[in-house]
Motif scaffolding. Structure first.
Motif, PDB file in Angstrom:
ATOM      1  N   ALA A  35      -3.229  -3.983   2.293  1.00  0.00           N
ATOM      2  CA  ALA A  35      -3.198  -2.867   1.335  1.00  0.00           C
ATOM      3  C   ALA A  35      -4.478  -2.037   1.428  1.00  0.00           C
ATOM      4  N   ASN A  36      -5.595  -2.717   1.559  1.00  0.00           N
ATOM      5  CA  ASN A  36      -6.869  -2.008   1.732  1.00  0.00           C
ATOM      6  C   ASN A  36      -6.892  -1.217   3.030  1.00  0.00           C
ATOM      7  N   TYR A  39      -3.543   1.514   2.741  1.00  0.00           N
ATOM      8  CA  TYR A  39      -3.427   2.413   1.594  1.00  0.00           C
ATOM      9  C   TYR A  39      -4.743   2.613   0.842  1.00  0.00           C
ATOM     10  N   SER A  41      -6.189   0.723  -1.093  1.00  0.00           N
ATOM     11  CA  SER A  41      -6.032   0.227  -2.467  1.00  0.00           C
ATOM     12  C   SER A  41      -5.626  -1.241  -2.409  1.00  0.00           C
ATOM     13  N   THR A  43      -4.601  -3.153  -4.616  1.00  0.00           N
ATOM     14  CA  THR A  43      -3.504  -3.534  -5.513  1.00  0.00           C
ATOM     15  C   THR A  43      -2.208  -2.757  -5.258  1.00  0.00           C
ATOM     16  N   TYR A  44      -2.126  -2.065  -4.130  1.00  0.00           N
ATOM     17  CA  TYR A  44      -0.948  -1.224  -3.868  1.00  0.00           C
ATOM     18  C   TYR A  44       0.344  -2.045  -3.938  1.00  0.00           C
ATOM     19  N   GLU A  47       0.947  -3.817  -7.522  1.00  0.00           N
ATOM     20  CA  GLU A  47       1.489  -2.949  -8.581  1.00  0.00           C
ATOM     21  C   GLU A  47       2.998  -2.774  -8.432  1.00  0.00           C
ATOM     22  N   ASN A  48       3.456  -2.551  -7.192  1.00  0.00           N
ATOM     23  CA  ASN A  48       4.901  -2.430  -6.950  1.00  0.00           C
ATOM     24  C   ASN A  48       5.627  -3.720  -7.293  1.00  0.00           C
TER      25      ASN A  48
END
Length: 363
Positions: A35-36, A39, A41, A43-44, A47-48
């Motif tokens: 994710a890092n 994206y 992020s 927590t990408y 969160e989904n």
């Protein structure tokens, strides 16, 4: 008339919630690196996933509280018919290389996940309706077997052999529980084995997976890489694991670490002892589901509860067996744990129905 308070199976409910909580921890741990990277992020994916878990939980509660499972009999044919139409539709307008997804605006739906629950509901309805002729090959076994073949066949055309296998196996188990003769089931199983063997041989990628599983050196390296990295993850975990968030395999060594191979990440972080605990949770869910089926007063409820229980348990067994190298490499998510939308929501709906059935049991 005395009012009898209705209770759901609290043990089943709590153990399913435990799996969903474990899934949240694992999805975060297994995706934080990618994710890092992709994206920017951490927590990408988390969160989904949390959003899908919350939707799934809401769906589960809806079926527990508002949907009397007996009413599903009235809708069984229509639910099944819609699922068949969607299975055909996805072959023409589905997205992805394997044509498994229908995209409806911002939402992607994996149709085979919907179809497996629709089949269980419809089979439960048919078994109860045709109880008096299930011992007949022509009038009992063949029509129900044709329903199972139609669904599993359409799923195979989506290049989802493992899902088709689970759907076919669950269907045959339900016919057995419904009272179909062993001899008739043997004919269906033999036919299924022949077709499965042909599907393995004529589809190159499946054949490569089989060769990799059997240890042939010239098998495609990508297939071997996946299986080997999954085993490395389990091996890294040792007895007690490396700890939450300390997996090395998540760092792009293991493809789909947050989905089809999430058990490897769990084994790496929580070790052999942790893996046994997770397997124990699935066995408890299986036991509680079978217990519900055993004490349900009507045949429709018995078959419906059995089907839901077996399909969840078989999916978990196949996932764990693949990651552990017991079965050839394939893709199947771990129920309530893996990252995914349709599977999570359908599994939650299924357990919601199962818990609704449990309310009808005399405590």
């Amino acid at each position: 008339m005395k009012y009898r308070e209705q209770h759901i199976d609290k043990v089943l409910f709590m153990f399913v919630l435990a799996l969903m909580f474990i899934g949240i921890l694992l999805v975060f741990s297994s995706t934080v690196y990618i994710a890092n990277l992709k994206y920017d992020s951490a927590t990408y994916f988390l969160e989904n996933h949390i959003l899908r878990v919350l939707i799934g939980f809401a769906v589960m509660v809806f079926f527990i509280v508002f949907v009397d499972y007996k009413k599903l009999k009235d809708w069984a044919f229509y639910i099944f018919a819609v699922s068949l139409i969607l299975l055909v539709l996805v072959l023409f307008i589905g997205k992805g290389t394997a044509k498994r997804w229908l995209v409806l605006g911002p939402v992607s739906v994996q149709v085979s996940e919907l179809a497996k629950l629709a089949l269980i509901i419809y089979l439960a309805y048919l078994v109860e309706k045709n109880a008096h002729r299930l011992t007949s090959f022509k009038l009992g076994f063949l029509p129900l077997f044709a329903v199972i073949v139609a669904v599993s066949g359409l799923i195979v055309l989506q290049k989802s052999f493992t899902m088709a296998f689970i759907v076919f196996s669950t269907g045959m188990i339900l016919l057995f529980l419904g009272g179909v003769r062993i001899g008739h089931l043997s004919v269906g199983l033999a036919l299924g084995l022949v077709v499965s063997a042909l599907m393995l041989i004529i589809e190159p990628y499946r054949f490569q997976r089989l060769l990799a599983y059997l240890g042939f050196e010239d098998a495609r390296q990508g297939v071997k890489h996946q299986a080997v990295q999954a085993l490395i993850g389990l091996g890294n975990g040792g007895l007690f694991g490396v700890g939450l968030g300390h997996s090395k395999q998540r760092e792009l060594y293991l493809p789909l670490a947050y989905d089809d191979y999430i058990f490897s990440i769990f084994g790496e972080e929580y070790g052999f002892i942790g893996s046994l605990v997770l397997i124990f949770i699935f066995f408890v869910i299986f036991y509680r589901g079978i217990r519900i089926a055993k004490y349900t007063p009507d045949e429709f409820g018995k078959i419906l509860a059995s089907g839901i229980t077996f399909v969840i348990f078989l999916t978990a067994v196949v996932h764990i067996a693949v990651v552990s190298g017991i079965l050839p490499p394939t893709g199947i998510p771990l129920p309530f744990v893996s990252y995914g939308g349709t599977a999570m929501i359908v599994n939650c709906a299924s357990v919601g129905i199962l818990l609704n059935i449990s309310k009808q049991i005399k405590h």
